[in-house]
Design an enzyme around this catalytic site. Structure first.
Site, PDB file in Angstrom:
ATOM      1  N   HIS A   1      18.841 104.114 -45.594  1.00 43.81           N
ATOM      2  CA  HIS A   1      18.730 104.401 -44.151  1.00 43.81           C
ATOM      3  C   HIS A   1      17.436 103.831 -43.571  1.00 43.81           C
ATOM      4  O   HIS A   1      17.399 103.382 -42.426  1.00 43.81           O
ATOM      5  CB  HIS A   1      18.733 105.912 -43.897  1.00 43.81           C
ATOM      6  CG  HIS A   1      20.097 106.525 -43.782  1.00 43.81           C
ATOM      7  ND1 HIS A   1      21.001 106.147 -42.819  1.00 43.81           N
ATOM      8  CD2 HIS A   1      20.706 107.501 -44.504  1.00 43.81           C
ATOM      9  CE1 HIS A   1      22.113 106.877 -42.958  1.00 43.81           C
ATOM     10  NE2 HIS A   1      21.956 107.702 -43.971  1.00 43.81           N
TER      11      HIS A   1
ATOM     12  N   GLN B   1      17.935 108.732 -38.808  1.00 36.05           N
ATOM     13  CA  GLN B   1      19.154 109.448 -38.393  1.00 36.05           C
ATOM     14  C   GLN B   1      18.882 110.398 -37.234  1.00 36.05           C
ATOM     15  O   GLN B   1      19.817 110.831 -36.553  1.00 36.05           O
ATOM     16  CB  GLN B   1      19.745 110.232 -39.574  1.00 36.05           C
ATOM     17  CG  GLN B   1      20.321 109.342 -40.668  1.00 36.05           C
ATOM     18  CD  GLN B   1      20.930 110.175 -41.777  1.00 36.05           C
ATOM     19  OE1 GLN B   1      20.230 110.596 -42.682  1.00 36.05           O
ATOM     20  NE2 GLN B   1      22.222 110.425 -41.703  1.00 36.05           N
TER      21      GLN B   1
ATOM     22  N   GLY C   1      20.903 115.508 -47.635  1.00 31.11           N
ATOM     23  CA  GLY C   1      19.841 114.523 -47.459  1.00 31.11           C
ATOM     24  C   GLY C   1      19.829 114.059 -46.015  1.00 31.11           C
ATOM     25  O   GLY C   1      20.874 114.059 -45.349  1.00 31.11           O
TER      26      GLY C   1
ATOM     27  N   HIS D   1      20.746 106.439 -51.243  1.00 36.43           N
ATOM     28  CA  HIS D   1      21.438 106.476 -49.952  1.00 36.43           C
ATOM     29  C   HIS D   1      20.421 106.672 -48.821  1.00 36.43           C
ATOM     30  O   HIS D   1      20.478 105.977 -47.795  1.00 36.43           O
ATOM     31  CB  HIS D   1      22.464 107.617 -49.993  1.00 36.43           C
ATOM     32  CG  HIS D   1      23.184 107.876 -48.708  1.00 36.43           C
ATOM     33  ND1 HIS D   1      24.545 107.714 -48.560  1.00 36.43           N
ATOM     34  CD2 HIS D   1      22.737 108.321 -47.501  1.00 36.43           C
ATOM     35  CE1 HIS D   1      24.887 108.028 -47.319  1.00 36.43           C
ATOM     36  NE2 HIS D   1      23.816 108.409 -46.653  1.00 36.43           N
ATOM     37  N   GLU D   2      19.465 107.603 -49.021  1.00 36.78           N
ATOM     38  CA  GLU D   2      18.498 107.893 -47.955  1.00 36.78           C
ATOM     39  C   GLU D   2      17.510 106.737 -47.767  1.00 36.78           C
ATOM     40  O   GLU D   2      17.144 106.411 -46.640  1.00 36.78           O
ATOM     41  CB  GLU D   2      17.736 109.192 -48.251  1.00 36.78           C
ATOM     42  CG  GLU D   2      18.590 110.450 -48.348  1.00 36.78           C
ATOM     43  CD  GLU D   2      19.553 110.627 -47.201  1.00 36.78           C
ATOM     44  OE1 GLU D   2      19.283 110.163 -46.077  1.00 36.78           O
ATOM     45  OE2 GLU D   2      20.619 111.233 -47.437  1.00 36.78           O
TER      46      GLU D   2
ATOM     47  N   CYS E   1      28.187 110.716 -45.064  1.00 36.33           N
ATOM     48  CA  CYS E   1      26.907 110.589 -44.366  1.00 36.33           C
ATOM     49  C   CYS E   1      27.007 111.345 -43.050  1.00 36.33           C
ATOM     50  O   CYS E   1      28.027 111.268 -42.359  1.00 36.33           O
ATOM     51  CB  CYS E   1      26.631 109.112 -44.092  1.00 36.33           C
ATOM     52  SG  CYS E   1      25.093 108.814 -43.210  1.00 36.33           S
ATOM     53  N   LEU E   2      25.942 112.072 -42.702  1.00 32.58           N
ATOM     54  CA  LEU E   2      25.950 112.815 -41.441  1.00 32.58           C
ATOM     55  C   LEU E   2      26.054 111.867 -40.249  1.00 32.58           C
ATOM     56  O   LEU E   2      26.496 112.275 -39.182  1.00 32.58           O
ATOM     57  CB  LEU E   2      24.670 113.655 -41.325  1.00 32.58           C
ATOM     58  CG  LEU E   2      24.533 114.769 -42.375  1.00 32.58           C
ATOM     59  CD1 LEU E   2      23.176 115.453 -42.256  1.00 32.58           C
ATOM     60  CD2 LEU E   2      25.656 115.788 -42.236  1.00 32.58           C
TER      61      LEU E   2
HETATM   62 ZN    ZN Z   1      23.418 109.035 -44.693  1.00 27.05          ZN
END
Ligand code: ZN
Length: 190
Positions: free
Chosen positions: A140, A51, A46, A136-137, A94-95
């Protein structure tokens, strides 16, 4: 398509609230496609527009596994319109918080309403990993990271380690030039 640089915490842009998309036009579709390619390359399951430094309410997801063949999902202006009372705990990564994982408790199932890649209004009932990933997304898009759901003590420890790692990387790059290949994360992150 193009790979976009992924911001990592504690970048202040990750704490900002993103703005709604007015229309899903070619520019939005191009961003969605670039985000998907960036997510696959990372690798992740995701990715949210902030991000990659774009403060627009856009997310892409692909949790394709043996038991869940959803394929890639593109969502503009996603919002949770229903959430279960039942909660579930999932170890999230998370990235933008590389190499750190923590259990986060969220509703087990949610229904998300969004505009798809063609600008059509859709509703999708999500459970399991997809429900976790969608929440989660969307977090963000409101400037919230999974580490904001855990204790301040653990969050600050992770942020300190990320800053230290970044400083070490900057020092190494100053000495030797940019690293040629980044180490691949063994676990997919969201
Ligand atoms: Zn994330």
């Amino acid at each position: 398509m193009a790979l976009l640089p992924i911001l990592t915490a504690p970048d202040p842009r990750l704490k900002k609230k993103s703005l709604p998309v007015e229309t899903v036009d070619d520019g939005v579709r191009r961003l969605m496609d670039d985000m998907l390619e960036t997510m696959y390359d990372a690798p992740g399951i995701g990715l949210a527009a902030p991000q990659v430094g774009v403060l627009k309410r856009i997310i892409v997801l692909d949790i394709d596994r043996e038991d869940t063949k959803t394929g890639p999902l593109f969502m503009a202006n996603p919002e949770i319109v229903e959430a279960s009372d039942e909660d579930v705990s999932y170890e999230e990564g998370c990235l933008s918080v590389p190499d750190h994982y923590s259990d986060v408790v969220r509703p087990a199932t949610v229904t998300v309403r969004y505009l798809d890649r063609d600008g059509l209004l859709q509703e999708l009932a999500c459970d399991g990993l997809l429900a976790t990933c969608v929440q989660h997304e969307i977090d963000h898009l409101d400037g919230v990271l999974f580490i904001d759901h855990i204790s301040a003590l653990k969050r600050n420890m992770i942020l300190r380690k990320l800053l230290k790692a970044r400083k070490e990387q900057e020092r190494d790059e100053a000495e030797r030039g940019p690293a040629k290949a980044k180490a691949k994360d063994p676990e997919p992150a969201i």
